[in-house]
Write an enzyme that holds these catalytic residues in place. Structure first.
Site, PDB file in Angstrom:
ATOM      1  N   GLY A 165       0.805  -1.216   0.000  1.00 60.37           N
ATOM      2  CA  GLY A 165       0.000   0.000   0.000  1.00 60.37           C
ATOM      3  C   GLY A 165       0.831   1.255   0.000  1.00 60.37           C
ATOM      4  CB  SER A 166       2.934   2.785  -1.462  1.00 59.53           C
ATOM      5  OG  SER A 166       2.844   1.884  -2.565  1.00 59.53           O
TER       6      SER A 166
END
EC number: 4.1.1.65
Length: 283
Positions: free
Chosen positions: A225-226
């Site tokens: 997640g980013s």
């Protein structure tokens, strides 16, 4: 007088014996074994893994094996967890479009923000507002990052920080991140920033200042997640919209030949930047 033996009709001729006809030759397969051909198709359909994910996959598999040995249960859950982890680190092949001036998306995901901002200090770009395009990566997206254009890495700088939700605007300044500046073959400067998120606790960057790079090639990875920000050169207009899905190394974020005029609309023209190198073939 000796009896004459009647001649036997040739196979396949009228009156001949069908069972004596030569078998029909099988269709040509190019000499390739059907099983090997099927295995080749399966191998081509499964994307390779990024090297940075192999230790994590091995750790998950080892943990699942330990649970199975200790409890005698959890085989299905362990296999599922290992497969899901492997899928997260996939690195599918991408084919950049044949557009010399195209700035390609550095990551798979969704365009979460398009705004006019002053680039962060670590990029060391001119302190004037430029277009920033933020691509948010969910845990289901491919998490490798790709080079947006042919060129040379001018700088790379890592900054520690917080782990706020990556879809927030202030994540660009507050979160842990890694910034690079790419000098294109036409002398433009493009900034790309990998930003950690709530679950992302590890940023990997495999390029260094001075490296020659090609559009679409993998250069980094963010785990779980980013977000990735792209800072366009001054005056260059975006070609994507909020909410649009991007494919890293293939989706065109902007074209260096398309500029914003004084009214905020776009037009085709030149930027007045000096050409520093001729276009050349790249892999």
């Amino acid at each position: 007088m000796a009896a004459t033996t009647p001649a036997t009709p040739p196979p396949g001729a009228p009156g001949g014996h069908p069972e004596l006809s030569p078998p029909t030759a099988p269709p040509a397969t190019g000499g390739e074994n059907p099983l090997l051909h099927a295995a080749k198709l399966v191998r081509e359909a499964v994307p390779p893994l990024h090297p940075g994910g192999r230790p994590v996959i091995a750790a998950v598999a080892a943990a699942a094996g330990a649970v199975r040995l200790l409890t005698g249960r959890g085989t299905g859950a362990g296999l599922l967890a290992t497969a899901a982890t492997a899928a997260f680190f996939r690195e599918p092949r991408r084919v950049p479009p044949p557009r010399p001036g195209a700035v390609l998306a550095p990551a798979d995901g969704t365009v979460a923000l398009i705004s006019e901002v002053v680039p962060p200090a670590e990029l060391d770009l001119p302190r004037e507002p430029v277009t920033r395009i933020s691509v948010f990566l969910s845990v289901l997206d491919v998490h490798v990052q790709r080079i947006p254009m042919h060129g040379r890495i001018r700088s790379v700088e890592y900054r520690p920080g917080a782990f706020l939700s990556a879809d927030l605007d202030k994540a660009s300044e507050d979160n842990e991140r890694n910034a690079l500046v790419l000098e294109t073959q036409t002398g433009h400067l493009v900034g790309v920033v990998q930003i950690a998120g709530l679950l992302a606790r590890r940023i990997r960057c495999d390029v260094r200042p001075g490296d020659e790079v090609a559009a679409g090639e993998t250069y980094g990875l963010i785990r779980f997640g980013s977000r990735v920000d792209t800072y366009l050169p001054p005056g260059v207009a975006p070609e994507v919209s909020l909410g649009q899905r991007t494919i890293g190394g293939e989706t065109v974020l902007a074209d260096l030949a398309v500029e914003k005029d004084g009214a905020g609309t776009t037009g085709t023209g030149t930027t007045g930047t000096t050409i520093v190198g001729a276009e050349k073939d790249r892999p």
